[in-house]
Design a protein around this motif. Structure first.
Motif, short mmCIF file in Angstrom:
data_model
loop_
_atom_site.label_atom_id
_atom_site.label_comp_id
_atom_site.label_asym_id
_atom_site.label_seq_id
_atom_site.Cartn_x
_atom_site.Cartn_y
_atom_site.Cartn_z
N MET A 233 3.36 -3.83 4.58
CA MET A 233 4.27 -2.79 4.99
C MET A 233 5.86 -3.27 5.09
N GLU A 234 5.79 -4.27 5.52
CA GLU A 234 7.37 -4.92 5.60
C GLU A 234 7.96 -5.06 4.16
N SER A 235 7.35 -5.37 3.25
CA SER A 235 7.56 -5.28 1.89
C SER A 235 8.10 -4.01 1.20
N ILE A 236 7.19 -3.13 1.57
CA ILE A 236 7.35 -1.73 1.34
C ILE A 236 8.68 -1.13 1.99
N ALA A 237 8.93 -1.25 3.30
CA ALA A 237 9.98 -1.04 4.07
C ALA A 237 11.26 -1.59 3.52
N ASN A 238 11.38 -3.03 3.07
CA ASN A 238 12.42 -3.63 2.52
C ASN A 238 12.76 -2.96 0.96
N ASN A 239 11.81 -2.81 0.36
CA ASN A 239 11.90 -2.15 -0.78
C ASN A 239 12.74 -0.71 -0.91
N ILE A 240 12.24 0.07 0.23
CA ILE A 240 12.89 1.62 0.44
C ILE A 240 14.52 1.20 0.92
N VAL A 241 14.79 0.20 1.70
CA VAL A 241 16.02 -0.13 1.90
C VAL A 241 16.79 -0.44 0.85
N TRP A 242 16.38 -1.33 -0.04
CA TRP A 242 16.84 -1.68 -1.37
C TRP A 242 17.19 -0.53 -2.35
N LEU A 243 16.09 0.38 -2.59
CA LEU A 243 16.44 1.74 -3.46
C LEU A 243 17.39 2.28 -2.78
N GLU A 244 17.40 2.63 -1.59
CA GLU A 244 18.39 3.54 -0.93
C GLU A 244 19.83 2.86 -0.96
N ARG A 245 19.96 1.62 -1.03
CA ARG A 245 21.28 1.11 -1.10
C ARG A 245 21.67 0.92 -2.60
N GLN A 271 7.31 5.48 -1.78
CA GLN A 271 7.20 4.43 -0.88
C GLN A 271 6.96 4.93 0.58
N LYS A 272 7.62 6.03 1.07
CA LYS A 272 7.64 6.35 2.32
C LYS A 272 6.15 6.81 2.60
N LYS A 273 5.52 7.40 1.50
CA LYS A 273 4.19 7.85 1.80
C LYS A 273 2.94 7.14 1.87
N ARG A 274 3.56 5.77 1.04
CA ARG A 274 2.43 4.71 1.32
C ARG A 274 2.61 4.11 2.90
N LEU A 275 3.70 4.01 3.11
CA LEU A 275 3.84 3.56 4.54
C LEU A 275 3.19 4.50 5.71
N GLU A 276 3.43 5.78 5.30
CA GLU A 276 2.57 6.71 6.09
C GLU A 276 1.30 6.63 6.09
N PHE A 277 0.73 6.36 5.03
CA PHE A 277 -0.72 6.21 4.91
C PHE A 277 -1.32 4.70 5.54
N LEU A 278 -0.35 3.74 5.28
CA LEU A 278 -0.61 2.29 5.62
C LEU A 278 -0.57 2.13 7.25
N SER A 279 0.07 2.98 7.92
CA SER A 279 0.25 2.96 9.33
C SER A 279 -0.88 3.89 10.17
N LEU A 284 -7.01 11.39 3.89
CA LEU A 284 -6.47 12.41 3.37
C LEU A 284 -5.14 12.28 2.71
N LEU A 285 -4.28 11.27 3.45
CA LEU A 285 -2.91 10.85 3.04
C LEU A 285 -3.31 10.01 1.47
N PHE A 286 -4.24 9.08 1.85
CA PHE A 286 -4.40 8.15 0.75
C PHE A 286 -5.04 8.82 -0.76
N LEU A 287 -5.72 10.06 -0.42
CA LEU A 287 -6.04 10.87 -1.45
C LEU A 287 -4.83 11.67 -1.99
N ARG A 288 -3.82 12.16 -1.17
CA ARG A 288 -2.51 12.59 -1.60
C ARG A 288 -1.57 11.67 -2.26
N LEU A 289 -2.02 10.53 -2.32
CA LEU A 289 -0.97 9.49 -2.75
C LEU A 289 -1.36 9.55 -4.47
#
Length: 332
Positions: A233-245, A271-279, A284-289
């Motif tokens: 989850m930390e890796s995904i969150a950091n990746n989101i920051v990178w993409l946004e910047r 990536q935000k949807k992945r975080l939502e599922f993992l947390s 249902l969120l997994f299937l939506r991915l």
């Protein structure tokens, strides 16, 4: 043309002398060597200083951090100091083939569309001897360029930083994004793909040591599934920051067409949807991915999210390893 080499060190006294020697004795030595030591507790700094002094290397610069920053931040901040038109990355424990700089810069000079180039890596034991089945002969593979084309899954590309060279333009974009908690090699090859400029060269350029203290991604496949949900989850969150910047770097936005800008925005949503599922671990969120399947590297990455969410990742890793061994046995 000016060439820089960036090296990040930490407790590398066992192998660093041989690595520095292989860089110093290149057929085309670097114009600049930037070394950042991350508060080594052994004699790494002393070995480096003695090497620089004994070889009269006035163009080699050593910076010793006042606090431990971790390898990702250490490499990223060292990159900002490099002034070369072409910038190579160096681990502290490999051995460069003597013509690595000359060969790779020659290909980049002849192909100005290249922004990020990786060469072939030869696996070696702790003594620096190529492993059985590894061919370190440059004559065996004189050099074939392969371009990694842009696709929706660009954000999953992983390439070896220890055999990588990037242009100053790419380095400047990363400096403006200023993300220090994402692996530098992932940042470089993925940005390069966005710029239509990531290539691999089918020619040996380094001997990569495998030993007990490797931090390289080359051994990660052996330990597939051995990380933790929190780290994923930390890796995904950091990746989101990178993409946004990246999305806010004006120079990059002028280089990207609308299709790529849209893909970056959609990747952030993915990536935000992945975080939502993992947390939340909602099936249902997994299937939506599945809606975002083109942003995954493959089905194993998708199922990996499920295995980490429900803490069966180690079991999944063992199953995957056995399946791979079984396939290898059948091929024999």
């Amino acid at each position: 043309m000016k060439v820089s080499v960036v090296m990040a060190t930490y407790n590398g006294e066992g192998y660093i002398y041989e690595q520095m020697l292989s860089i110093c004795h290149q057929t085309m030595p670097p114009d600049e060597m930037v070394i950042f030591d991350d508060c080594s507790k052994d004699q790494t700094v002393a070995v480096i200083r003695d090497f620089i002094e004994s070889h009269g290397l006035g163009n080699w610069k050593l910076t010793v951090n006042q606090e431990n920053k971790g390898w990702m931040r250490n490499f990223t901040e060292a990159l900002k100091e490099a002034q070369g038109d072409y910038i190579f990355f160096s681990d502290q424990d490999d051995i460069w083939l003597e013509d690595k700089i000359e060969v790779m810069t020659s290909f980049m000079e002849g192909n100005p569309e290249i922004a990020c180039l990786t060469g072939k890596v030869i696996m070696a034991d702790s003594n620096g001897t190529a492993l059985a089945g590894e061919d370190a002969s440059a004559e065996a593979t004189p050099g074939k360029l392969t371009r990694h084309r842009f696709s929706a899954s660009f954000n999953t590309a992983v390439m070896p930083g220890c055999s990588m060279c990037v242009t100053k333009q790419l380095a400047e974009i990363l400096a403006q994004a200023n993300v220090t908690n994402c692996p530098y090699d992932e940042q470089c090859c993925r940005l390069g793909i966005l710029l239509d400029g990531t290539y691999t060269l089918d020619r040996p350029v380094i001997l990569h040591r495998l030993h007990a203290h490797n931090t390289s991604g080359f051994t990660q496949d052996v330990n597939f599934g051995s990380s933790s949900l929190q780290k994923r989850m930390e890796s995904i969150a950091n990746n989101i920051v990178w993409l946004e910047r990246l999305s806010r770097v004006p120079g990059l936005q002028r280089l990207l067409d609308e299709r790529k800008k849209s893909c970056v925005r959609d990747t952030i949503s993915f990536q935000k949807k992945r975080l939502e599922f993992l947390s939340g671990r909602n099936i249902l969120l997994f299937l939506r991915l599945l809606k975002y399947k083109k942003y995954y590297s493959g089905i194993s990455m998708y199922l990996g999210d499920f295995s980490y969410a429900f803490h069966i990742n180690r079991l999944a890793g063992r199953i995957r390893k056995r399946m791979k061994l079984s396939r290898k046995a059948k091929r024999k």
